[in-house]
Enzyme design. Sequence first.
Site, PDB file in Angstrom:
ATOM      1  N   ASN A 285      98.784  20.797  90.502  1.00  0.00           N
ATOM      2  CA  ASN A 285      99.565  21.470  91.638  1.00  0.00           C
ATOM      3  C   ASN A 285     100.134  20.504  92.574  1.00  0.00           C
ATOM      4  OD1 ASN A 285      99.230  23.969  90.327  1.00  0.00           O
ATOM      5  ND2 ASN A 285      97.661  24.331  91.909  1.00  0.00           N
TER       6      ASN A 285
ATOM      7  N   GLU B 245      96.103  30.407  94.342  1.00  0.00           N
ATOM      8  CA  GLU B 245      97.392  29.597  94.892  1.00  0.00           C
ATOM      9  C   GLU B 245      97.587  28.482  94.249  1.00  0.00           C
ATOM     10  OE1 GLU B 245      99.372  31.356  96.930  1.00  0.00           O
ATOM     11  OE2 GLU B 245      97.983  32.972  97.822  1.00  0.00           O
ATOM     12  N   CYS B 246      99.057  27.981  94.118  1.00  0.00           N
ATOM     13  CA  CYS B 246      99.339  26.950  93.341  1.00  0.00           C
ATOM     14  C   CYS B 246      99.579  25.605  94.313  1.00  0.00           C
ATOM     15  CB  CYS B 246     100.616  27.144  92.811  1.00  0.00           C
ATOM     16  SG  CYS B 246     102.215  27.322  93.764  1.00  0.00           S
ATOM     17  N   GLY B 247      99.296  25.896  95.554  1.00  0.00           N
ATOM     18  CA  GLY B 247      99.330  24.925  96.604  1.00  0.00           C
ATOM     19  C   GLY B 247     100.376  25.095  97.403  1.00  0.00           C
TER      20      GLY B 247
END
Length: 244
Positions: free
Chosen positions: A132, A238-240
């Site tokens: 990510n 979350e993907c970051g």
Amino acid sequence: MSKLDLNALNELPKVDRILALAETNAQLEKLDAEGRVAWALDNLPGEYVLSSSFGIQAAVSLHLVNQICPDIPVILTDTGYLFPETYRFIDELTDKLKLNLKVYRATESAAWQEARYGKLWEQGVEGIEKYNDINKVEPMNRALKELNAQTWFAGLRREQSGSRANLPVLAIQRGVFKVLPIIDWDNRTIYQYLQKHGLKYHPLWDEGYLSVGDTHTTRKWEPSMAEEETRFFGLKRECGLHEG
């Protein structure tokens, strides 16, 4: 609500920034989504940008913000591993809504990354976070810098996951103002907006997907699953991009 000084707020510790924005957020909670966007355009500094993953309900925030702020740069971080349906959905919405699409990618190609690091998404939380960082966080940071962004709109909603349940309408992230106009919308409101404006869900919605990201870390929803379990093998939500 008075105008806010981004530079002054960035000098404060995170806790103090939250407190400094508390009164403004209390007022923003009383506005509808269109009112929040209009307030941001009147009171927060430009340049303005909107980010989108072109996921299941992406058409809502893309339509809403672009109607009020035409030609706003729309940032997409493309990992190279999106579903074919997603790429076609991007083309469809870009044409239909006349989006000013700005695509950002990692400096290393997907094939080069696999040669260097292997399949990072199969290497537990640490591997997923590195993936990510390379494919989401760094390209987004570069986009915000190159587009001189000071105010960033995004389509997050509290209902989507526990990690988003307490997010405010207005915050500071990555050194810029971040505005979440539809943060308090539920799935019914999303559906009604799509119907009202002749918009569609992502094509994979009809195949049982509640959330869509990369092909290798997205699962169809199954009974008893929480929505966040459909992404990253349930290890994280979350993907970051929206952390920190």
